[in-house]
Each structure stands twice: as C-alpha cells, then as structure tokens.
Design an enzyme around this catalytic site. Structure first.
Site, PDB file in Angstrom:
ATOM      1  N   LYS A 189       1.047  -1.143   0.249  1.00 30.91           N
ATOM      2  CA  LYS A 189      -0.243  -0.198   0.242  1.00 30.91           C
ATOM      3  C   LYS A 189       1.098   1.239  -0.415  1.00 30.91           C
ATOM      4  O   LYS A 189       2.332   0.710   0.210  1.00 30.91           O
ATOM      5  CB  LYS A 189      -1.205  -0.344   1.138  1.00 30.91           C
ATOM      6  CG  LYS A 189      -1.595  -1.470   1.084  1.00 30.91           C
ATOM      7  CD  LYS A 189      -2.908  -1.350  -0.186  1.00 30.91           C
ATOM      8  CE  LYS A 189      -4.207  -2.376   0.491  1.00 30.91           C
ATOM      9  NZ  LYS A 189      -3.360  -3.180  -1.059  1.00 30.91           N
TER      10      LYS A 189
HETATM   11  C1  LIG Z   1     -10.181  -3.276  -1.903  1.00 30.07           C
HETATM   12  C2  LIG Z   1      -9.670  -3.724  -1.105  1.00 30.07           C
HETATM   13  N1  LIG Z   1     -10.137  -4.031   0.871  1.00 30.07           N
HETATM   14  C3  LIG Z   1      -9.553  -4.603   0.941  1.00 30.07           C
HETATM   15  C4  LIG Z   1      -7.787  -5.162   1.375  1.00 30.07           C
HETATM   16  C5  LIG Z   1      -7.683  -5.839   2.392  1.00 30.07           C
HETATM   17  O1  LIG Z   1      -6.729  -5.124   3.289  1.00 30.07           O
HETATM   18  P1  LIG Z   1      -5.408  -5.602   4.133  1.00 30.07           P
HETATM   19  O2  LIG Z   1      -4.714  -6.646   3.248  1.00 30.07           O
HETATM   20  O3  LIG Z   1      -5.149  -5.030   4.602  1.00 30.07           O
HETATM   21  O4  LIG Z   1      -6.563  -6.760   5.174  1.00 30.07           O
HETATM   22  C6  LIG Z   1      -7.140  -4.511   0.140  1.00 30.07           C
HETATM   23  C7  LIG Z   1      -5.752  -5.833   0.358  1.00 30.07           C
HETATM   24  O5  LIG Z   1      -4.885  -5.629  -0.743  1.00 30.07           O
HETATM   25  C8  LIG Z   1      -7.975  -4.685  -0.537  1.00 30.07           C
HETATM   26  O6  LIG Z   1      -7.487  -3.891  -1.798  1.00 30.07           O
END
Ligand SMILES: Cc1ncc(COP(=O)(O)O)c(C=O)c1O
Length: 395
Positions: A189
C-alpha cells in the site's frame, strides 16, 4: 538445504520503501519491551485520523478486520444485505459474510472502475443495511451521490479505502466523509506497517465499539491493563476479536506517514511517465481524474485487450515476468470465485463491466520504492513486448 535465490534485479510488484527512521523506531520499540498495543499505536491513530481529518482512528491488524468491525458496529448481521462492488479484493465481500450477511453486487463503471452509482438504487431491498463502496486504485467514488442514496433509504456507508489513503473528494480527504472508512497498510500500500489497517470515523459510538470489538470485546480500559498505572480489571461486554495493532507495526507507520507527500510525488512522476510513454501503444490506460478529486495513485492499471494488443493479459504478464518485472491483477471479480459461484450461483455475464476489466486488467509496478530507472526499464519492456512482432508471432 536449497536456498531460494532472490534476483536483485527483479522489480517486485508493490515493494515498499523502508527507511532508517522506522528501522530505528522499531528497534527502540523492541528495546522498550512494549511490543503490543501501546503508546505508538495511540500516536499512529492520532496521526492518521489527523491526516484524513477525522475525529477518531482505530488501528487494527488489517483493513479486513476494519471492514468486519465496521459492519458489526453498524449492526449488520444475519439476514441483512450489503451493497458493494464485484471488482474488489475478496476481503470486502468476505467481511460481509463474516457478519452472516449477504453481499449484493452492483456492477462498476467501465471508465472509473468504481461502483456504478446509477445502478445502486435498483439493488436496494428491505434487507439492505449498508453501502460499501471501494475507491478502486485510489480513485474516489461519487460520494455525494452515494450519500444521497444512503440518506434516502436510511442506510449506513462504510468506505473500503484500502487503496485510498490520500484520495480527495471535493477538497476533503477520504476518511472523514461517511460513517466509517477502512484503510490498509499492507506491504504493497501507499504507506505500510507490514500488516495493518485503520478505521476512521467522526462517530464516537462507532469508535468505542470498534475499539472494544477489536480486543476481545473487553471494556475500554482493558487496553491499558498492563501499563505502568497498574493492573486493571476488565469485563467482556461483546464477544470480540483479536484484531489489535502492535506498537511494532505502528512504529513503522508513524514514519511512513510523515513521508506520504514525498511518496505521492514519486508515484506521480512515474504515473505521468507511464501516461506519456504508453499513450501510443495498443493498451487502455487509466482514465483522467474526475474534476474535484485527487487520485491516490495506488495502482496504475492498464487493460490488455487481446484483439487490440495482439497478446493476452496473462501472456503480457508472463513476458514482463521473463524480463524481471512483477505485476498484479486487481481484480478477478469476486462473484466469479469458486465459493461465490457455488454459494450464490453467480456465473459469467452477471456483472459484465467488472468481468471485462477483470479479464484484461494488469497493474504495473508503482510503489514508493520504484525509481525512474525502474520505470524506464518497465516501459522499455512493454514496448518490446507489444511492438516486437517476433514475440507476438510466438503467442
Ligand atoms: C480493495 C481492498 N479491500 C480490502 C483489502 C484488505 O486489506 P488488508 O490486507 O489490510 O486486510 C485489500 C487488500 O489488498 C484491498 O485491495
């Protein structure tokens, strides 16, 4: 034992820039002995909520945890429906299922790749509780229109802003606009904590609930139960989860956030370079920003249409891989994954725009660690692949 060799010249997709200040901070935290949730997490919460202009920030171990708890805070449970996009990471829809509720997909707009707001009302039923838009790649959804619909039908809005730290809509940062917003600090990210996430809100009741749900459902003071102010008894007031962020993670995030402006500039330079250099190639490039918005430039996604490019998306990715360049797919639409097909009977053709994008999309490297030298190498490789007839004839 055979060691996995790491090719130093390989451009790893989404590689983060980890710099000295966070390395020193992590070491300091390790030496302090306070590894769990403590003062660094509190600082990071203050910093991120301040950055996005929200009153409260609740740091968690992922954006997925944030989505899950945000839905619970809104009272989503069995029998409820949540409207979202099929063009997202599985976590968005899985978190709805974790509450016992049902995701209801609304197709995306082909240009913005975000939920097509004009189709939301048709998907609303008596069971709908929440609209959960995703700011795809860092491009803001049409928040005014979504808010208007939510008000009309008395629905809550939870934004999946995993890609959208720094995104702006009508002069305001995403994170302060709706009921709840969920960010991710996963390694790829815009800023990272390794694993990590945060929910921001201006609603104290939601903030308290998420804080409590995120640590076993223990009463608020339990966060400090081992601090130097002495042991505190706690009570469990909800059957909560173990979703808290650690000070080790926050130690990275605090310094990453300080450099978000610098990283934005670096990615913008690469973004503009890609736009210029790839314009004449048979690819579909990201559409320009909508007026009154600022794109967080998290993902630079191009569409590879086989007829136009003379090569399929997967072959294109493989050719880049052979040249030492890692890429990503954002996303294969959720409704076409095995579980969703089998559980809900989804099939190809249900959400044609998401599927059109899902079959063609490829994300090029665009991370804080990427240099202009890397970007030039990537563009050179793409030109070679798309313009080299020899390769194309082999395919
Ligand atoms: C659109 C979206 N939502 C949620 C997430 C979930 O994030 P995390 O890995 O921090 O749980 C991601 C992860 O890449 C994502 O791309």
């Amino acid at each position: 034992m055979k060691k996995n060799k790491i090719n130093k010249n390989y451009i790893v997709f989404g590689a983060p820039a980890i710099e000295e200040p966070e390395i020193k901070e992590v070491v300091k935290t390790l030496r302090s002995g306070w590894l769990g949730t403590g003062p660094k997490v509190a600082q990071f919460e203050k910093d991120v909520s301040g950055y996005v202009g929200a009153e409260f920030g609740m740091a968690l171990n992922s954006c997925t945890a944030g989505l899950h708890l945000s839905l619970l805070a809104c009272g989503v449970g069995p029998g409820d429906e949540v409207i979202t996009t099929p063009l997202t990471f599985c976590a968005t829809a899985n978190s709805i299922l974790h509450c016992g509720a049902t995701p209801v997909f609304v197709d995306v707009d082909l240009k913005t790749m975000n939920i097509d707001v004009s189709k939301i009302e048709k998907a609303i039923t008596k069971k709908t509780k929440v609209i959960l838009p995703v700011h795809m790649a860092g491009r803001s959804c049409e928040m005014d229109k979504i808010s208007k619909i939510a008000k009309k039908y008395n629905l809550r809005i939870i934004e999946d802003a995993a890609h959208a730290l720094g995104t702006e809509y009508k002069g305001k940062k995403i994170g302060s606009l709706s009921d709840l917003t969920c960010f991710s600090f996963y390694v790829t990210k815009n800023i990272v904590t390794g694993e990590g996430g945060m929910v921001t809100t201006n609603n104290k009741e939601f903030a308290d609930k998420i804080k409590i749900y995120g640590l076993h459902g223990m009463s608020k003071d339990a966060w400090k139960r081992y601090s130097d102010t002495g042991y505190k008894h706690y009570e469990v007031i909800y059957p909560g989860f173990k979703y808290n962020m650690m000070d080790i993670q926050a130690s990275i995030g605090i310094h990453q956030l300080k450099r978000i402006g610098k990283y934005d500039k670096l990615r913008k330079k690469v973004w503009d370079f890609y736009n210029r250099e790839l314009a004449s190639l048979p690819l579909i490039l990201p559409s320009p920003d909508e007026p009154n918005t600022k794109h967080a430039m998290h993902l630079y996604t191009v569409l590879v249409d086989k007829e136009r490019a003379g090569i399929s998306r997967d072959q294109f990715m493989q050719e880049l891989h052979l040249r030492g360049i890692g890429t990503g797919v954002h996303f294969n639409p959720v409704h076409l994954h095995k579980y969703y097909r089998e559980k809900f009977g989804y099939k190809p053709g249900d959400y044609p725009n998401a599927e059109y994008i899902g079959e063609r999309t490829v994300s090029l490297p665009l991370s804080s660690k990427l240099t202009m030298r890397d970007a030039k190498r990537i563009v050179g490789a793409i030109k070679e692949i798309l313009l080299n007839k020899k390769i194309r004839n082999l395919i």
